[in-house]
Design an enzyme around this catalytic site. Sequence first.
Site, PDB file in Angstrom:
ATOM      1  N   GLY A   9      32.914  49.824  32.821  1.00  0.00           N
ATOM      2  CA  GLY A   9      32.012  49.839  33.832  1.00  0.00           C
ATOM      3  C   GLY A   9      31.311  50.886  34.271  1.00  0.00           C
ATOM      4  N   SER A  44      27.857  51.364  33.751  1.00  0.00           N
ATOM      5  CA  SER A  44      26.451  51.132  33.656  1.00  0.00           C
ATOM      6  C   SER A  44      25.896  51.246  35.031  1.00  0.00           C
ATOM      7  CB  SER A  44      26.178  49.561  33.017  1.00  0.00           C
ATOM      8  OG  SER A  44      27.007  48.642  34.125  1.00  0.00           O
ATOM      9  N   ARG A  45      26.890  51.399  36.023  1.00  0.00           N
ATOM     10  CA  ARG A  45      26.200  51.346  37.404  1.00  0.00           C
ATOM     11  C   ARG A  45      27.270  52.110  38.383  1.00  0.00           C
ATOM     12  NH1 ARG A  45      26.066  46.606  39.932  1.00  0.00           N
ATOM     13  NH2 ARG A  45      27.257  45.383  38.255  1.00  0.00           N
ATOM     14  N   ASP A  77      33.662  42.531  28.188  1.00  0.00           N
ATOM     15  CA  ASP A  77      34.389  42.011  29.389  1.00  0.00           C
ATOM     16  C   ASP A  77      35.683  42.332  29.141  1.00  0.00           C
ATOM     17  OD1 ASP A  77      35.855  40.584  31.253  1.00  0.00           O
ATOM     18  OD2 ASP A  77      35.082  38.445  30.786  1.00  0.00           O
ATOM     19  N   ASN A  88      37.493  51.740  35.337  1.00  0.00           N
ATOM     20  CA  ASN A  88      36.763  51.772  36.803  1.00  0.00           C
ATOM     21  C   ASN A  88      36.171  50.509  36.931  1.00  0.00           C
ATOM     22  OD1 ASN A  88      34.337  52.810  38.426  1.00  0.00           O
ATOM     23  ND2 ASN A  88      33.351  51.711  36.857  1.00  0.00           N
ATOM     24  N   SER A 102      41.838  51.426  45.319  1.00  0.00           N
ATOM     25  CA  SER A 102      40.793  51.475  46.500  1.00  0.00           C
ATOM     26  C   SER A 102      41.743  51.686  47.997  1.00  0.00           C
ATOM     27  CB  SER A 102      40.160  50.048  46.440  1.00  0.00           C
ATOM     28  OG  SER A 102      39.765  49.980  47.905  1.00  0.00           O
ATOM     29  N   TYR A 114      41.334  41.036  46.223  1.00  0.00           N
ATOM     30  CA  TYR A 114      40.794  42.238  45.969  1.00  0.00           C
ATOM     31  C   TYR A 114      41.917  43.394  46.124  1.00  0.00           C
ATOM     32  CZ  TYR A 114      37.876  46.577  45.771  1.00  0.00           C
ATOM     33  OH  TYR A 114      37.013  47.877  45.276  1.00  0.00           O
ATOM     34  N   LYS A 116      43.970  45.772  43.539  1.00  0.00           N
ATOM     35  CA  LYS A 116      44.017  47.168  43.671  1.00  0.00           C
ATOM     36  C   LYS A 116      45.360  47.778  43.996  1.00  0.00           C
ATOM     37  CE  LYS A 116      39.494  47.893  42.539  1.00  0.00           C
ATOM     38  NZ  LYS A 116      39.465  48.257  41.505  1.00  0.00           N
ATOM     39  N   ILE A 170      32.308  53.653  49.444  1.00  0.00           N
ATOM     40  CA  ILE A 170      31.034  54.421  48.460  1.00  0.00           C
ATOM     41  C   ILE A 170      29.922  53.732  48.681  1.00  0.00           C
ATOM     42  CG2 ILE A 170      30.782  55.881  46.490  1.00  0.00           C
ATOM     43  CD1 ILE A 170      33.524  56.598  47.960  1.00  0.00           C
TER      44      ILE A 170
HETATM   45  P1  NAP Z   1      29.484  48.175  40.837  1.00  0.00           P
HETATM   46  O1  NAP Z   1      28.363  49.158  41.380  1.00  0.00           O
HETATM   47  O2  NAP Z   1      29.346  47.014  41.192  1.00  0.00           O
HETATM   48  O3  NAP Z   1      29.625  48.289  39.276  1.00  0.00           O
HETATM   49  C1  NAP Z   1      30.665  47.785  38.768  1.00  0.00           C
HETATM   50  C2  NAP Z   1      30.657  48.164  37.144  1.00  0.00           C
HETATM   51  O4  NAP Z   1      31.776  47.422  36.447  1.00  0.00           O
HETATM   52  C3  NAP Z   1      29.307  47.756  36.441  1.00  0.00           C
HETATM   53  O5  NAP Z   1      29.194  48.616  35.542  1.00  0.00           O
HETATM   54  C4  NAP Z   1      29.669  46.368  35.978  1.00  0.00           C
HETATM   55  O6  NAP Z   1      28.902  46.122  34.828  1.00  0.00           O
HETATM   56  C5  NAP Z   1      31.283  46.509  35.354  1.00  0.00           C
HETATM   57  N1  NAP Z   1      32.002  45.545  35.346  1.00  0.00           N
HETATM   58  C6  NAP Z   1      32.188  44.426  36.146  1.00  0.00           C
HETATM   59  N2  NAP Z   1      33.124  43.454  35.653  1.00  0.00           N
HETATM   60  C7  NAP Z   1      33.340  43.718  34.565  1.00  0.00           C
HETATM   61  C8  NAP Z   1      33.956  43.212  33.187  1.00  0.00           C
HETATM   62  N3  NAP Z   1      34.697  41.995  33.447  1.00  0.00           N
HETATM   63  N4  NAP Z   1      34.116  43.842  32.033  1.00  0.00           N
HETATM   64  C9  NAP Z   1      33.327  45.167  32.115  1.00  0.00           C
HETATM   65  N5  NAP Z   1      32.811  45.855  33.048  1.00  0.00           N
HETATM   66  C10 NAP Z   1      32.668  45.136  34.051  1.00  0.00           C
HETATM   67  O7  NAP Z   1      31.009  48.857  41.538  1.00  0.00           O
HETATM   68  P2  NAP Z   1      31.474  50.341  42.008  1.00  0.00           P
HETATM   69  O8  NAP Z   1      31.021  50.064  43.548  1.00  0.00           O
HETATM   70  O9  NAP Z   1      30.613  51.392  41.220  1.00  0.00           O
HETATM   71  O10 NAP Z   1      32.980  50.237  41.749  1.00  0.00           O
HETATM   72  C11 NAP Z   1      33.355  50.719  40.598  1.00  0.00           C
HETATM   73  C12 NAP Z   1      34.991  50.629  40.885  1.00  0.00           C
HETATM   74  O11 NAP Z   1      35.478  51.343  42.003  1.00  0.00           O
HETATM   75  C13 NAP Z   1      35.456  49.169  40.999  1.00  0.00           C
HETATM   76  O12 NAP Z   1      36.681  48.845  40.348  1.00  0.00           O
HETATM   77  C14 NAP Z   1      35.649  49.161  42.513  1.00  0.00           C
HETATM   78  O13 NAP Z   1      36.525  47.987  42.847  1.00  0.00           O
HETATM   79  C15 NAP Z   1      36.192  50.343  42.902  1.00  0.00           C
HETATM   80  N6  NAP Z   1      35.949  50.766  44.324  1.00  0.00           N
HETATM   81  C16 NAP Z   1      34.463  50.802  44.916  1.00  0.00           C
HETATM   82  C17 NAP Z   1      34.598  51.272  46.265  1.00  0.00           C
HETATM   83  C18 NAP Z   1      33.130  51.293  46.620  1.00  0.00           C
HETATM   84  O14 NAP Z   1      32.946  51.656  47.858  1.00  0.00           O
HETATM   85  N7  NAP Z   1      31.969  51.243  46.026  1.00  0.00           N
HETATM   86  C19 NAP Z   1      35.631  51.444  46.901  1.00  0.00           C
HETATM   87  C20 NAP Z   1      36.753  51.797  46.314  1.00  0.00           C
HETATM   88  C21 NAP Z   1      36.959  51.080  44.926  1.00  0.00           C
HETATM   89  P3  NAP Z   1      27.365  45.424  34.667  1.00  0.00           P
HETATM   90  O15 NAP Z   1      26.690  46.355  35.211  1.00  0.00           O
HETATM   91  O16 NAP Z   1      27.330  44.942  33.397  1.00  0.00           O
HETATM   92  O17 NAP Z   1      27.592  44.257  35.856  1.00  0.00           O
END
Ligand code: NAP
Length: 247
Positions: free
Chosen positions: A12, A14-15, A63, A90, A142, A155, A159, A188
């Site tokens: 993951g 890309s973003r 995936d 991630n 998380s 979720y 986690k 975040i």
């Molecule tokens: P995000 O902005 O939605 O980015 C998700 C990333 O995961 C993207 O690169 C997406 O690819 C990729 N992805 C999703 N499903 C996938 C799959 N089946 N196979 C391969 N790649 C996949 O998420 P984020 O906020 O950065 O979160 C990243 C991690 O941190 C996650 O595990 C999330 O649960 C965890 N987290 C986030 C927060 C928060 O507040 N943001 C808090 C606690 C934990 P595409 O770009 O192609 O869609």
Amino acid sequence: MSFAGKTAVVTGGSRGLGRAVCRLLAAEGANVVFCYAGNAAAAQETVRELEALGAQVRAVQADISDPSAVKLLMDTAIRDFGRIDILVNNAGITRDGLAMTMKETDFDAVIATNLKGVFLCMKAAARIMLRQKYGRIVSISSVVGVHGNAGQINYAASKAGVIGMTKSLAKELAAKGVTVNAVAPGFIETDMTAALPETARTALLATIPQARLGAPEDVAQAVAFLAGDGASYITGQVLGVDGGMGM
Ligand code: NAP
């Protein structure tokens, strides 16, 4: 902190958090192989940013819930760089809803990516790391996996499961030169949290002692620490990066 000559696989990338992790590891000298689900434009932007830092980078559409896609990801790293020193689990998704009305398909989708996907990547990378007698596995859990959250039963289960897998694998690999740790971010600023309605954001903000949202870079710093040689005596741990939310 230097990752010169090291190769990192980041799911993951890309973003959001994943891109920030890729950027920091690349800035410190790592070769980076990252995967993404389908957003090719975002993946290309990550590639551009990393190449501008002088890094060697490969983007793979994979995936992580699909074992053959995980194999392609790991094979790419081995083919092009010969080893995998660091795995950052991630990639993750949300399909929120109250337990009483949550569709089974939404439960299954979150478990498939956030839990089984992490298992598949851990298993594939651990085999390589065992041969190398060296490895760093860091998974993104998380605060919700530790404390639960209304509307996120799927979720939270995924986690919490990541924490259980982290501690189990850490015990299996502790004597083999491979550390396994997790980071538990709070709230975040990424695309994932941007989808929240304003009322939910305000309510969440009130639960953060530091009274601010975190930045992806805050999480990347913790991941890089656990992925670095300075953390060689740390394994099976969960590091909160949450502005005090999990206290
Ligand atoms: P995000 O902005 O939605 O980015 C998700 C990333 O995961 C993207 O690169 C997406 O690819 C990729 N992805 C999703 N499903 C996938 C799959 N089946 N196979 C391969 N790649 C996949 O998420 P984020 O906020 O950065 O979160 C990243 C991690 O941190 C996650 O595990 C999330 O649960 C965890 N987290 C986030 C927060 C928060 O507040 N943001 C808090 C606690 C934990 P595409 O770009 O192609 O869609």
